[in-house]
Design an enzyme around this catalytic site. Structure first.
Site, PDB file in Angstrom:
ATOM      1  N   CYS A   1       0.795  -1.238   0.000  1.00 17.44           N
ATOM      2  CA  CYS A   1       0.000   0.000   0.000  1.00 17.44           C
ATOM      3  C   CYS A   1       0.820   1.277   0.000  1.00 17.44           C
ATOM      4  CB  CYS A   1      -0.938   0.020   1.200  1.00 17.44           C
ATOM      5  SG  CYS A   1      -2.285  -1.150   1.041  1.00 17.44           S
TER       6      CYS A   1
ATOM      7  N   LYS B   1       6.803  -6.846   6.668  1.00 18.08           N
ATOM      8  CA  LYS B   1       6.623  -6.647   8.109  1.00 18.08           C
ATOM      9  C   LYS B   1       6.261  -8.006   8.702  1.00 18.08           C
ATOM     10  CE  LYS B   1       1.743  -5.447   8.330  1.00 18.08           C
ATOM     11  NZ  LYS B   1       0.769  -4.472   8.797  1.00 18.08           N
TER      12      LYS B   1
HETATM   13  C1  UDX Z   1      -1.031   0.099   5.454  1.00 12.97           C
HETATM   14  C2  UDX Z   1      -2.014   1.001   6.212  1.00 12.97           C
HETATM   15  O1  UDX Z   1      -1.628   1.054   7.588  1.00 12.97           O
HETATM   16  C3  UDX Z   1      -3.439   0.502   6.041  1.00 12.97           C
HETATM   17  O2  UDX Z   1      -4.341   1.394   6.668  1.00 12.97           O
HETATM   18  C4  UDX Z   1      -3.744   0.417   4.536  1.00 12.97           C
HETATM   19  O3  UDX Z   1      -5.034  -0.076   4.338  1.00 12.97           O
HETATM   20  C5  UDX Z   1      -2.732  -0.465   3.844  1.00 12.97           C
HETATM   21  O4  UDX Z   1      -1.412   0.044   4.094  1.00 12.97           O
HETATM   22  P1  UDX Z   1       0.117  -2.276   5.797  1.00 12.97           P
HETATM   23  O5  UDX Z   1       0.789  -2.018   4.487  1.00 12.97           O
HETATM   24  O6  UDX Z   1      -0.502  -3.601   6.027  1.00 12.97           O
HETATM   25  O7  UDX Z   1      -1.045  -1.196   6.043  1.00 12.97           O
HETATM   26  O8  UDX Z   1       1.208  -2.086   6.922  1.00 12.97           O
HETATM   27  P2  UDX Z   1       1.568  -1.082   8.107  1.00 12.97           P
HETATM   28  O9  UDX Z   1       1.502  -1.818   9.383  1.00 12.97           O
HETATM   29  O10 UDX Z   1       0.815   0.171   8.025  1.00 12.97           O
HETATM   30  O11 UDX Z   1       3.121  -0.828   7.785  1.00 12.97           O
HETATM   31  C6  UDX Z   1       3.549  -0.333   6.532  1.00 12.97           C
HETATM   32  C7  UDX Z   1       5.056  -0.223   6.471  1.00 12.97           C
HETATM   33  O12 UDX Z   1       5.522   0.823   7.302  1.00 12.97           O
HETATM   34  C8  UDX Z   1       5.805  -1.469   6.924  1.00 12.97           C
HETATM   35  O13 UDX Z   1       6.901  -1.695   6.066  1.00 12.97           O
HETATM   36  C9  UDX Z   1       6.286  -1.116   8.321  1.00 12.97           C
HETATM   37  O14 UDX Z   1       7.451  -1.819   8.674  1.00 12.97           O
HETATM   38  C10 UDX Z   1       6.555   0.370   8.159  1.00 12.97           C
HETATM   39  N1  UDX Z   1       6.456   1.125   9.428  1.00 12.97           N
HETATM   40  C11 UDX Z   1       5.257   1.236  10.075  1.00 12.97           C
HETATM   41  C12 UDX Z   1       7.584   1.770   9.938  1.00 12.97           C
HETATM   42  O15 UDX Z   1       8.675   1.695   9.355  1.00 12.97           O
HETATM   43  N2  UDX Z   1       7.447   2.504  11.084  1.00 12.97           N
HETATM   44  C13 UDX Z   1       6.284   2.639  11.750  1.00 12.97           C
HETATM   45  O16 UDX Z   1       6.253   3.336  12.776  1.00 12.97           O
HETATM   46  C14 UDX Z   1       5.143   1.984  11.232  1.00 12.97           C
END
Ligand code: UDX
Length: 445
Positions: free
Chosen positions: A264, A324
């Site tokens: 996403c 993740k």
């Molecule tokens: C995201 C949105 O949160 C969600 O609302 C949308 O519908 C789809 O995209 P997702 O891709 O499943 O969800 O993962 P998310 O948990 O949001 O993490 C996204 C990325 O950001 C991951 O690579 C994670 O490692 C990174 N991340 C997240 C960070 O590096 N730091 C943070 O503090 C949070």
């Protein structure tokens, strides 16, 4: 909601159609079935339909297998659209909208669904897929009798079922001509007890893109604070804690690391940037957000080189491949860029992931995919923690890992491991934006 916190299930519930049994579609279908609806789900991939009919979940998503098992009699999966159109009027469109080379979203699968449904005054297309602002209006213009409701999803992989059942808010966007369909969509979510934002189609589409772009901005921001903290002696974990307690900022998405990935964020940020560009507006901030994220992935290489010098001929262990933890999704995963860069530097890359190993083998032909973390770490000159799978914290770092590695060097890309314990065990530890004091010089094992 009922007194035990579970959504109330009533009889005579609206049947639901779901088009596309990918990750969003499957979670949507199974959760609506859990809420008591008959769900008619269509996917064009026959093997997926057959697997679901046998009760098998083709993706790794916690809670989903149990929920599917519990609701199998309410979930009807088919490869044909006709029975879905016959039995349901609200059709949730959950097909992929992957990025094209230009950064725009590829809408061909959505177009295909619209073509297949054709003109129909009885049906509404309820758009869950993430689409550019303006998509709904264009579809409504082409198919005048078909209702159109924008209902973006905000599910996170790994917690998607909980996110569906306990959303922060729901967004339902429609024009006046589809208001009664929008009422019916909003009614579906009432048992969840969350605020429902009723708006026009364009605003609903923008809420989705802007939310993801904002969260990605938060991550790139804290990553830059981490990088500056490394130079100035501050500790980003402390900084994030101190910032996050300000209610205007909030504690979430302030975890510094080696950059965001997944299906996403990268796609939606470039889609919004591209959309702005196509309309004549240069979205400067998002350009920087993307660039910071790309550079963040590569900083890890510098941290390894700081200790090892040239990487040529060194074995480097990558712990984690999925973008993740708690998912097998490797789309836009940082591990892929890192592995390719490391191989480009002449390193032998050995990867392990508890669930995404098979995908890694397909995508990283030059890397050695190992069957355990210990196998990947055996003889390695450095380890990079890429995905914060809990089991990586449980490894016997001070004992078996220390003995097996050629050089006790850990680059913790997620600030996830116990750095004091690692330093005490003689490891050189490099986090992201952590205070330098804990780092010791490595000595050969
Ligand atoms: C995201 C949105 O949160 C969600 O609302 C949308 O519908 C789809 O995209 P997702 O891709 O499943 O969800 O993962 P998310 O948990 O949001 O993490 C996204 C990325 O950001 C991951 O690579 C994670 O490692 C990174 N991340 C997240 C960070 O590096 N730091 C943070 O503090 C949070």
């Amino acid at each position: 909601m009922s007194s035990n916190g579970q959504p109330r299930v009533t009889s005579e519930l609206e049947p639901i159609g779901v088009i596309g049994a990918g990750w969003v579609g499957l979670v949507t279908a199974v959760c609506f079935a859990e809420l008591g609806h008959e769900v008619h789900c269509r996917d064009i991939v026959r093997e997926k339909v057959d697997a679901l009919a046998r009760g098998e979940v083709p993706i790794h998503e916690p809670q989903l297998p149990d929920l599917l098992e519990r609701n199998r009699e309410r979930l009807h999966v088919t490869a044909d659209l006709a029975p879905v159109l016959e039995r349901a009027e609200l059709l949730f469109c959950c097909v992929d909208t992957p990025p094209t080379y230009s950064g725009d979203a590829d809408l061909s699968r959505v177009e295909q669904v619209v073509d297949e449904i054709g003109e129909s005054g009885d049906h509404a297309l309820v758009m869950k897929s993430t689409v550019p602002v303006g998509t709904g209006r264009a579809i409504a213009r082409r198919r005048e009798s078909l209702g159109y409701v924008a209902n973006p999803e905000f599910l996170k992989e790994g917690t998607a079922v909980a996110d569906f059942m306990h959303p922060d808010r729901l967004v339902v966007g429609a024009g006046d001509e589809a208001a009664s369909f929008a009422d019916r969509v909003a009614a579906l979510y009432e048992p969840l007890g969350a605020p429902i934002v009723r708006t026009d189609v364009e605003s609903a589409e923008m809420i989705k893109l802007a939310s993801n772009a904002f969260l990605a901005t938060k991550i790139s921001f804290i990553n830059e604070i981490a990088n500056v903290s490394e130079e100035l002696g501050a500790d980003v974990a402390e900084v994030a804690r101190g910032m996050g307690l300000d209610e205007r900022i909030g504690p979430q998405f302030l975890r510094a690391g080696i950059g965001y990935g997944g299906s996403c964020f990268p796609k939606d940020v470039s889609s919004l940037k591209q959309l702005a560009g196509n309309s004549g507006y240069h979205f400067q901030l998002l350009t920087a957000v993307i660039e910071v994220n790309e550079l963040q992935k590569r900083r890890t290489i510098g941290k390894l080189k700081k200790h090892l010098g040239s990487l040529v001929g060194h074995d480097v262990a990558l712990l984690g491949v999925a973008f993740k933890p708690h998912t097998d999704d490797v789309r836009e995963a940082t591990s892929l860029v890192l592995a390719a860069r490391l191989m480009g530097e002449g390193a032998n890359v050995r990867v392990f992931d508890p669930v995404a190993g098979e995908r890694a083998a397909e995508l990283l032909p030059g890397a050695e995919v190992c069957r355990s973390a210990i196998e990947a770490l055996d003889g390695a000159a450095g380890a990079v923690l890429v995905t914060e799978w809990p089991e990586f914290r449980e490894l016997d770092w001070a004992g078996e890992v220390r003995e097996r590695m050629a050089t006790p060097l850990v680059v913790d890309g997620r600030n996830f491991l116990d750095r004091e314990a690692l330093a005490d065990a003689g490891f050189a530890y490099e986090g992201v934006g952590r205070r330098r004091a804990a780092v010791r010089t490595p000595s050969p094992a």
